[in-house]
Design an enzyme around this catalytic site. Structure first.
Site, PDB file in Angstrom:
ATOM      1  N   ASP A 422       0.833  -1.188   0.000  1.00 14.77           N
ATOM      2  CA  ASP A 422       0.000   0.000   0.000  1.00 14.77           C
ATOM      3  C   ASP A 422       0.879   1.253   0.000  1.00 14.77           C
ATOM      4  OD1 ASP A 422      -2.709   1.261   0.468  1.00 14.77           O
ATOM      5  OD2 ASP A 422      -1.652   1.990   2.243  1.00 14.77           O
ATOM      6  N   GLU A 478       1.694  -0.378  -5.046  1.00 17.05           N
ATOM      7  CA  GLU A 478       0.775   0.707  -5.340  1.00 17.05           C
ATOM      8  C   GLU A 478       1.676   1.936  -5.476  1.00 17.05           C
ATOM      9  OE1 GLU A 478      -3.404   2.552  -3.641  1.00 17.05           O
ATOM     10  OE2 GLU A 478      -1.779   2.220  -2.216  1.00 17.05           O
TER      11      GLU A 478
END
Length: 799
Positions: A422, A478
């Site tokens: 993330d 990401e």
């Protein structure tokens, strides 16, 4: 860059705590106010934690749970024998008939090991505290101790003392009991969403001690699928089975997921990407939501409490065996997924922790060594590249070794197959007080960088990529963060890293809904985005293609709403993304005319077909396979209810409609050799077409893209997308002795949208188009897509 400034030091007068050489009289706290309710920020997952009552001027009695240990009866021996211990490995490790404890803290002046019984934990009591002597229990910056004794029903934590000087980055407080960053399970509440005994959102937590029990893997081994062959399914453990229609014995748990793995197998999924399953506090910003009349929680879980521990309240075992039950249940999920040919990827959040900024709770890293684990400005302010109040100091030598150790643990001990990182761009930023000598052992003139500067060769990414264990698993970035760093196509990769291709999502959405000027970019997406990945030596499978994910509209909402409808979040519709590249097909909302609903069904199929025929790795978001709606809410972080729950009743209703189409499309992708290439397609395999063969139209006004692919299994495939509001009749490429046969047409009603062998009227349907196909032509509706297969003339005549 955003700096979160601490309160004035003059306004903050922390209590001083006297040290005692005795382990008998201690005043200790588990780190949280008894009524810690965070004021929710502008965007849930990227929120900043509320002000701690003590820091904001609250009384000491509101935040300190003072506990006095009971003296031992006369003549009774102490429970543990204490030895100096070893500085490695970090964490609590069973060895030599006892347990070794080792924890890093370079700035603490004293430390103590706190042992807490299961009975004393809810009472916020420390059962026994063992001071660590720096002369014998410290090696370098590592505090350590070895104990022998009776560890039944016992947990542990630490307390550290040292300077309390936020302006210097130090928050030491000997009255706080802290979690070991290397703890393998955290023991707290057993039930998801349940408040503590005093209605507190942060009840006491403690760490599990190692157990001699061994999980039976039954010979489980990594599946090691080539990444090009994956079909990924992003899912939420609790949301997948917690709706009453799931009919599972263990809803909302790891075991509940196991009960429904056959659904994923039938869908054609061979890899699940689990939204955060590290220990987090779902009550972090617990507050009443007057819109729905329920309470907002941290449902998504992007706010980690401990990175080695599986989320305990996703386990049907609860706190069984002091947290070991949760570990075993997660392992059970991985084992059973592997048994069905499904890999398991974890969504990990190493960019920040749940401790927030200086006003947040202190339960682990901040109290252990704040200036090491967090990215700080010169006066102690927290950098906020995560949007959540703090930024993990990922490229600090200690922090990056911690991350490496954690990842290796999940691969070796828990058998996971990879990770999605993330806000991974934070992992590429320089650490606090960055300098080359700090990292590489030698300094270079002019090498000093501002904290947070993006690095071309980040040490952490280098270490992960070069690690003999981690270089063999799936690594997905990401490739952006909340500080404005956007690295899609440019993330440092060492040839291993893949990326969530956010540009694929945006371009595909624009083209499919009929926006001018995207035909060329759309063609790049179909080829695996060579414009992003080819020059750097990467392959199509380094692109993780997705149209929808947890953050944003679902696929059904993408074709139903032009605007976000986030009122249910209780923030006056101010949260969430405003630019969604969505189109409601003519009317806003679910209540629409028959013609609009038919168009929406075509668009659903167009998006899914595009995902399945694009080079790269397709990722499906949970529920999109049956058309799950969140009512236009594109930021559902806070809802533990039907909004985020997989609706098994709706899936059953869709079993002969869109769900059937999705299953057939994923099966077709797995069967077709040309749809998961190991390299970017060349002219020898792929040819572009327009309304006529070999004449593609890349003009600004073009809304039509077609191509043929040579396939070693299917022969040759013709795929076309008509994103215009007008129907078109296309001329097909001529192939002597062969004729094109329709397989998929999103303009048709089910089951004729996919003419598989399960369609009884297949021959009749084919005959209806015989006059077009005899003329080497095919009619397409507006906003439709098709797949045709090349078949020998005699085969069609005999059929």
């Amino acid at each position: 860059m955003e700096l979160i400034h601490p309160p004035s030091i003059s306004a903050y007068s922390p209590k001083l705590h006297s040290r005692s050489s005795s382990i008998r009289k201690t005043g200790l706290s588990f780190g949280f106010p008894q009524n810690y309710f965070a004021e929710f920020g502008k965007k849930a997952r990227r929120s900043v934690l509320a002000v701690n009552a003590a820091i904001d001027g609250g009384g000491e009695s509101d935040t300190k749970a003072v506990v006095v240990e009971k003296p031992l009866p006369y003549g009774l021996r102490r429970r543990f024998e204490v030895f100096s211990g070893h500085p490695a490995p970090f964490g609590a490790t069973a060895r030599d008939g006892g347990i070794n404890f080792a924890v890093f803290s370079s700035n603490a002046t004293s430390a103590a090991l706190c042992l807490i019984s299961l009975a004393d934990l809810p009472e916020k009591k420390v059962t026994e505290q063992i001071p660590l002597d720096p002369s014998i229990n410290k090696t370098g910056d590592v505090w350590h101790v070895f104990l022998k004794g009776d560890f039944d029903n016992m947990l542990y934590g630490y307390s550290f003392d040292g300077k309390f000087a936020p302006e210097e980055g130090h928050y030491f407080d000997s009255a706080r009991i802290l979690l070991d960053p290397y703890a393998k399970a955290i023991v707290s509440r057993a039930e998801f969403g349940a408040l503590g005994p005093e209605k507190d959102c942060w009840p006491p937590m403690a760490c599990m001690l190692p157990s001699a029990d061994k999980f039976d893997w039954e010979g489980d081994l990594p599946l090691k699928f080539p990444q090009r062959d994956l079909v990924i399914y992003e899912m939420h453990v609790r949301g997948f089975t917690n709706h009453e229609s799931s009919g599972t014995e263990f809803p909302g748990t790891y075991r509940g997921v196991v009960e429904k793995l056959d659904h994923l197998k039938g869908l054609g999924v061979n890899c699940i990407e689990l939204m955060p399953c590290h220990e987090f506090n779902e009550l972090e910003y617990y507050s009443y939501n007057p819109v729905l009349g329920d309470y907002k929680v941290n449902f998504w879980g992007y706010s980690t409490v401990n990175f080695f521990s599986p989320m305990g309240r996703y386990s049907s075992a609860g706190m069984h065996k002091s947290g070991l039950g949760a570990i075993d249940e997660f392992k059970y999920l991985v084992r059973e997924a592997h048994r069905r040919g499904i890999e398991v990827i974890m969504d990990v959040v190493f960019n920040h922790t749940a401790e927030g900024n200086e006003n947040g709770p202190m339960f682990s890293f901040r109290g252990v060594d704040n200036s090491v684990f967090y990215m700080l400005a010169p006066k102690g302010e927290f950098y906020n590249y995560s949007g959540c109040g703090n930024t993990f100091n990922c490229n600090h030598p200690v922090a990056r070794q911690f991350i490496l150790d954690c990842l290796r643990y999940w691969v070796i001990e828990m058998h996971v197959d990879g990770f999605r990182f993330d806000l991974a761009s934070i992992l590429t930023r320089s650490s606090s007080l960055w300098d080359a000598a700090n990292v590489y052992g030698n300094s270079i003139e002019g090498d000093m960088l501002t904290t947070g500067t993006p690095l071309s060769s980040p040490p952490l990414i280098d270490m992960i990529s070069s690690d003999p264990i981690l270089s063999g698993v799936k690594l997905i970035a990401e490739a952006w963060d909340c500080g404005g760093l956007y690295q899609v196509g440019a993330f440092p990769h060492w040839g291993f890293w893949s990326e969530w291709n956010g540009k694929y999502r945006d371009i595909v959405r624009q083209f499919i809904k009929g926006t001018d000027g995207f035909s060329g970019a759309f063609a790049e997406c179909l080829c695996g985005s060579p414009n992003l990945y080819q020059e750097g030596g990467r392959k199509p499978w380094n692109s993780i293609n997705f149209v929808c994910a947890h953050d944003g509209f679902t696929l059904a909402d993408l074709v139903t709403y032009n605007d976000k409808h986030n009122m249910a979040n209780g923030e006056d519709n101010k949260d969430g993304e405003n630019h969604n590249n969505s189109w409601n097909c003519g009317q806003e909302g679910e209540f629409a005319s028959i013609s609009v609903k038919k168009l929406r069904k075509r668009q659903l199929r167009n998006f899914f077909l595009c995902l399945m025929v694009s080079q790269g790795v397709p990722m499906i978001y949970m529920g999109d396979e049956y058309g799950h709606t969140k009512g236009g809410n594109n930021n559902t972080y806070c809802h533990d209810n039907y909004i985020n729950y997989f609706r098994w009743d709706k899936k059953d209703e869709s079993s002969t409609d869109f769900f059937r189409f999705c299953c057939r499309m994923t099966k077709f992708r797995h069967e077709a050799e040309s749809l998961g290439l190991d390299d970017f397609p060349t002219a020898e395999r792929l040819q572009w077409h327009g309304h006529t063969p070999g004449m593609p139209d890349w003009s600004e006004s073009s809304r039509f893209v077609a191509f043929t692919l040579v396939d070693k299994v299917k022969g040759e495939i013709y795929i076309a997308f008509n994103a215009s509001h007008l129907p078109v009749t296309v001329t097909l490429p001529e192939r002597g002795g062969y004729r094109w046969e329709p397989l998929v047409d999103t303009g048709k009603q089910t089951p004729f949208d996919f003419l598989g062998d399960d369609v009884p009227e297949k021959k009749t349907a084919l005959k209806q188009y015989a006059h077009f196909l005899d003329a080497n032509m095919y009619p397409m509706l507006s906003y439709s897509s098709i797949i045709l297969l090349l078949c020998p003339d005699e085969m069609i005549e005999n059929s």
